[in-house]
Design a protein around this motif. Structure first.
Motif, PDB file in Angstrom:
ATOM      1  N   MET A   1      -9.798  -4.891   4.829  1.00 17.56           N
ATOM      2  CA  MET A   1      -9.157  -3.592   4.607  1.00 17.56           C
ATOM      3  C   MET A   1      -9.474  -2.656   5.772  1.00 17.56           C
ATOM      4  O   MET A   1     -10.520  -2.804   6.422  1.00 17.56           O
TER       5      MET A   1
ATOM      6  N   ARG B   1     -11.830   1.617   2.761  1.00 14.67           N
ATOM      7  CA  ARG B   1     -12.495   0.665   1.871  1.00 14.67           C
ATOM      8  C   ARG B   1     -13.140   1.393   0.689  1.00 14.67           C
ATOM      9  O   ARG B   1     -13.655   2.498   0.848  1.00 14.67           O
TER      10      ARG B   1
ATOM     11  N   VAL C   1       0.839  -1.210   0.000  1.00 15.47           N
ATOM     12  CA  VAL C   1       0.000   0.000   0.000  1.00 15.47           C
ATOM     13  C   VAL C   1       0.871   1.256   0.000  1.00 15.47           C
ATOM     14  O   VAL C   1       0.557   2.241  -0.676  1.00 15.47           O
TER      15      VAL C   1
ATOM     16  N   GLU D   1      -4.477   4.836  -2.610  1.00 13.98           N
ATOM     17  CA  GLU D   1      -4.604   3.439  -3.041  1.00 13.98           C
ATOM     18  C   GLU D   1      -5.675   3.301  -4.106  1.00 13.98           C
ATOM     19  O   GLU D   1      -5.499   2.549  -5.073  1.00 13.98           O
ATOM     20  N   GLN D   2      -6.805   4.008  -3.961  1.00 11.85           N
ATOM     21  CA  GLN D   2      -7.893   3.862  -4.931  1.00 11.85           C
ATOM     22  C   GLN D   2      -7.532   4.449  -6.291  1.00 11.85           C
ATOM     23  O   GLN D   2      -7.984   3.949  -7.320  1.00 11.85           O
TER      24      GLN D   2
ATOM     25  N   ASN E   1      -8.219  -3.280  -4.487  1.00 15.44           N
ATOM     26  CA  ASN E   1      -7.093  -2.772  -3.700  1.00 15.44           C
ATOM     27  C   ASN E   1      -5.789  -3.269  -4.311  1.00 15.44           C
ATOM     28  O   ASN E   1      -5.802  -4.040  -5.281  1.00 15.44           O
TER      29      ASN E   1
END
Length: 459
Positions: free
Chosen positions: A204, A209, A162, A172-173, A195
């Protein structure tokens, strides 16, 4: 006498009719391919080989090796040729095999100069809150891209993964968006990522999330395609995947231990030597409760690299014993055969027309070798090719300039499977532009040749 004369005339007429029919048939047979070539702009022919035909060994069925997996696939890394398939297009949870996409994107960023292995990355809150496999990063910790990459590739560390994803894309998204776009570009038909790690949504950190109820899925075929891109686009991948253990921090009591028990180097490690596999140098394990135990492996022998994927095995050890079955199936039953060497002249397409050149035609050759993976003992004589030539090649051109393509088609013996390889046809030598004087007299010559052919055809 009159009857005899009539009989002789009749016999002569029959002979002439038969001869005429045979001549017409011969003419039609010889003209037809030429007409087809003129109309299509392509040629089709059979590749001849000097090797005597041999009887290929009978390749056993996939069922005969008794795979205990949800799905599996085996590919030739160079060509993508499928050698074994079991439920390989079914989308399943891939667990940490997801990290192969993160590995690929980060390696691409380094390759493109957008970051370096020495770049320092600061750990975010999201990275520090990751569960499962990790190297216990605290928010604010700083480590190099290389250290985090090794923690991800060798120890499957979710926090390191991550941290890298957020550094590359900002979040991350946003990185997940890159993952899904890359999957589409690679031709992965079922892959969908939520992810960078492969964790289920419930595992997560709640705050981070995604706004979706979907989970990460990937078929065995898609995992193999992704692995193929890794080994071909980043052939130095194994400088990381073959690391047996790695001390992430000087103060750490224990090093990260590689989760890949099948590494060839493990043949001298008592706990792993039963799993070590000749030529195996990667690639990525995966495990969650939903996914079971998974493994994408790759091994090379005699210059042939294979990629295997097994998904949904029932134990940590069995993902490796099932991988052994898959890889053995490939190496025991198949071999790579070169059909055409690089820089080969193709019979029937030795030269192509060129406009405005000192010469009117230029010799052409293939730009690279053509190989197929075939059952052992096979001399693939049933290979055909089709060419597509550029009809507007204009001088000047340099040797190596693309002037067309050639596609080789091979029907795999004993199966309904057909494999194709397309390579370029390139100029074998430089061709300079002709002078205006030469072009002028060439046009006059062509005019009279065309005129003579037109008059001749009237008769």
């Amino acid at each position: 006498m009159k009857d005899k004369q009539l009989h002789r005339n009749k016999k002569e007429w029959v002979k002439k009719s038969v001869a005429s029919a045979l001549l017409l048939n011969m003419l039609c047979s010889s003209v037809a391919p030429v007409m087809a070539y003129a109309e299509s702009g392509q040629t089709t022919a059979t590749v001849s080989t000097n090797a005597a035909s041999q009887s290929a060994m009978k390749v056993p069925s996939v069922d005969s090796i008794g795979l205990n997996v949800s799905s599996a696939v085996l590919l030739d890394a160079a060509t993508g040729q499928v050698l074994l398939s079991k439920n390989s297009d079914v989308p399943l949870p891939p667990a940490s095999m997801t990290k192969m996409m993160t590995e690929y994107i980060v390696a691409e960023q380094v390759k493109q100069g957008k970051l370096s292995w020495d770049t320092m990355v600061t750990t975010s809150e999201n990275a520090s809150l990751q569960t499962g496999s990790k190297v216990f990063l605290a928010e604010g910790d700083q480590h190099t891209v290389k250290d985090l990459y090794i923690a991800m590739a060798v120890g499957s560390a979710n926090d390191a993964t991550v941290a890298l994803a957020e550094y590359v894309a900002g979040s991350e998204q946003q990185f997940v968006k890159m993952m899904n776009e890359t999957a589409q570009r690679m031709g992965m038909k079922t892959a969908y990522f939520i992810n960078a790690t492969g964790l289920s949504r419930a595992d997560m950190p709640e705050k981070y999330r995604p706004n979706t109820d979907r989970e990460t899925v990937m078929s065995a075929m898609d995992a193999a395609i992704l692995a193929k891109y890794i080994v071909n686009d980043h052939p130095d991948f194994n400088q990381f995947t073959t690391i047996q253990s790695y001390k992430f921090r000087p103060r750490d009591k224990a090093p990260i231990v590689n989760l890949d028990w099948m590494l060839e180097a493990n043949k001298s490690i008592p706990n792993f030597k039963a799993y070590a596999y000749e030529g195996l140098d990667g690639l990525k394990t995966g495990h969650t409760e939903q996914a079971g135990y998974c493994f994408t492996g790759t091994a090379v022998r005699n210059g042939m690299r294979l990629i295997s994927v097994v998904m949904g095995t029932d134990s940590e050890a069995h993902r490796f014993t099932e991988t052994r079955k898959v890889l053995d199936y490939g190496f025991n039953n198949f071999e790579e055969k070169q059909i055409i060497a690089p820089k080969s002249t193709v019979k029937g397409v030795e030269k192509v027309a060129i406009k405005k050149g000192k010469e009117t035609k230029v010799p052409v050759v293939t730009d690279q070798a053509v190989s197929f993976v075939v059952p052992k003992g096979t001399n693939p004589t049933n290979v055909t090719f089709t060419t597509k030539i550029d009809d507007n090649v204009v001088a000047p051109i340099k040797a190596g300039t693309k002037v067309g393509t050639i596609t080789y088609t091979y029907k795999v013996d004993g199966t309904n499977q057909t494999e194709q390889r397309t390579v370029n046809l390139v100029a074998a030598q430089d061709v300079d532009k002709a002078s205006g004087f030469r072009l002028f007299f060439r046009s006059i010559k062509n005019f009279f040749v065309d005129l003579f052919d037109g008059v001749k055809n009237l008769f």
